[in-house]
Scaffold this active site. Structure first.
Site, PDB file in Angstrom:
ATOM      1  N   ASP A 128      17.824  44.922  10.027  1.00 46.72           N
ATOM      2  CA  ASP A 128      17.745  46.235   8.662  1.00 46.72           C
ATOM      3  C   ASP A 128      18.465  47.358   9.610  1.00 46.72           C
ATOM      4  O   ASP A 128      19.421  47.849   9.074  1.00 46.72           O
ATOM      5  CB  ASP A 128      16.432  46.443   8.482  1.00 46.72           C
ATOM      6  CG  ASP A 128      15.720  45.274   7.568  1.00 46.72           C
ATOM      7  OD1 ASP A 128      16.336  44.328   7.066  1.00 46.72           O
ATOM      8  OD2 ASP A 128      14.513  45.060   8.014  1.00 46.72           O
ATOM      9  N   HIS A 155      10.240  44.216   5.924  1.00 44.88           N
ATOM     10  CA  HIS A 155      11.608  43.470   6.216  1.00 44.88           C
ATOM     11  C   HIS A 155      11.588  42.531   4.908  1.00 44.88           C
ATOM     12  O   HIS A 155      11.676  41.182   5.196  1.00 44.88           O
ATOM     13  CB  HIS A 155      11.077  42.790   7.364  1.00 44.88           C
ATOM     14  CG  HIS A 155      12.424  41.852   7.700  1.00 44.88           C
ATOM     15  ND1 HIS A 155      13.687  42.409   8.001  1.00 44.88           N
ATOM     16  CD2 HIS A 155      12.687  40.533   8.196  1.00 44.88           C
ATOM     17  CE1 HIS A 155      14.656  41.654   8.297  1.00 44.88           C
ATOM     18  NE2 HIS A 155      13.980  40.387   8.233  1.00 44.88           N
TER      19      HIS A 155
END
Length: 294
Positions: A128, A155
């Site tokens: 990310d 996530h």
């Protein structure tokens, strides 16, 4: 290629021996061993210092990370049980999705075995950050190596929250631009799944991110100062028991979990929006570990 690695033990249920043979031909000092099938798992894990778990089935078009839950949760649970038995002091990096739930599952398994150390269990959210850094650098015309965007939360989808207001170097985003950038970072995994048209999900960028995280963990274990990465860990930053934020890594794993810092109104809303979703993900993982389906 990592200077801190002396042995790389590869484990899977199939095809591992060939991959290990291939890698073992690289002219580095790392010893590579291949372990295939459940009976070889104890040998693969014995005395490991760092265990990285990317195991599981990949996403296909139309699938969410939650769709993968029962398959991947069972895989992670069995691997966590083996870690508890054969290398209970190892640092564990969980990549297997849904990370929001698989990390709590691993924690519950380790607790039941009496070997849980929250500093040594990390969900890998590095991808990310890698994506956020890349997208922001492209949007603002900056050298990507100079850009650092903190990413917090979890996530998956809306639980991925880039703190664009805290980007280094300082950049300005209008509200609409910030919303678009946030949504692109949150949906970047789907972008890859769709681009591969059913042939898989993110593998190369994930491997890069996993290697970056592993290197940082190893540097911290070796005593290097000032090693920071984002990770999904046991946390008191929010009301949630697990939360992704920047952490300082050291010889024992997570040495310090950093707070959120000053948030923009959009980011404050983002934290509020992701909290119930992430709580549900965590609760699902804990419930699975405590009462796994037959």
């Amino acid at each position: 290629m990592q200077p801190y690695v002396s042995e790389l033990a590869l484990y899977d249920i199939a095809n591992t021996v060939g991959v290990a043979a291939d890698l073992s031909h690289c002219n580095t000092s790392v010893k590579v061993t291949g372990h295939q099938g459940a009976n070889s798992l104890p040998e693969a894990l014995q005395d490991a210092d760092l265990v990285i778990i990317p195991a599981g089935v990949p996403r296909k078009p139309g699938m969410t990370r939650d769709d993968l839950f029962n398959i991947n949760a069972s895989i992670v649970q069995s691997l966590a049980e083996a870690i508890a038995k054969h290398c209970p002091k190892a640092i564990i990096n969980i990549i297997s999705n849904p990370v929001n739930s698989t990390v709590p599952i691993t924690a519950e398994v380790l607790k039941a075995a009496g070997v849980y150390d929250p500093a040594k269990l990390m969900g890998v959210t590095t991808l990310d950050v890698v994506r956020a850094n890349t997208f922001v650098a492209e949007a603002k015309g900056l050298p990507v190596a100079d850009v650092d965007v903190p990413v917090v939360g979890g996530h998956a989808g809306v639980t991925i929250l880039p703190l664009l207001s805290q980007t280094t170097p300082k950049v300005e985003f209008g509200e609409e631009e910030a919303v678009r950038m946030t949504e692109r970072i949150q949906n970047a995994g789907t972008e890859v799944v769709e681009a591969k048209a059913g042939a898989g999900s993110a593998t190369l960028s994930m491997a890069y991110a996993a290697a970056r995280m592993a290197e940082s963990v190893l540097r911290g274990m070796a005593g290097e100062a000032g090693v920071y990465e984002a990770a999904y860990v046991a946390s008191s930053v929010t009301e949630l028991p697990f939360f992704a934020s920047k952490v300082r890594l050291g010889p024992n794993g997570v040495e310090e979990v950093l707070g959120l810092g000053p948030l923009s109104p959009l980011e404050e809303k983002g934290v509020a929006d992701l909290t119930p979703v992430l709580k549900k993900n965590i609760d699902t993982g804990i419930a699975f570990a405590q009462t796994p389906p037959k």
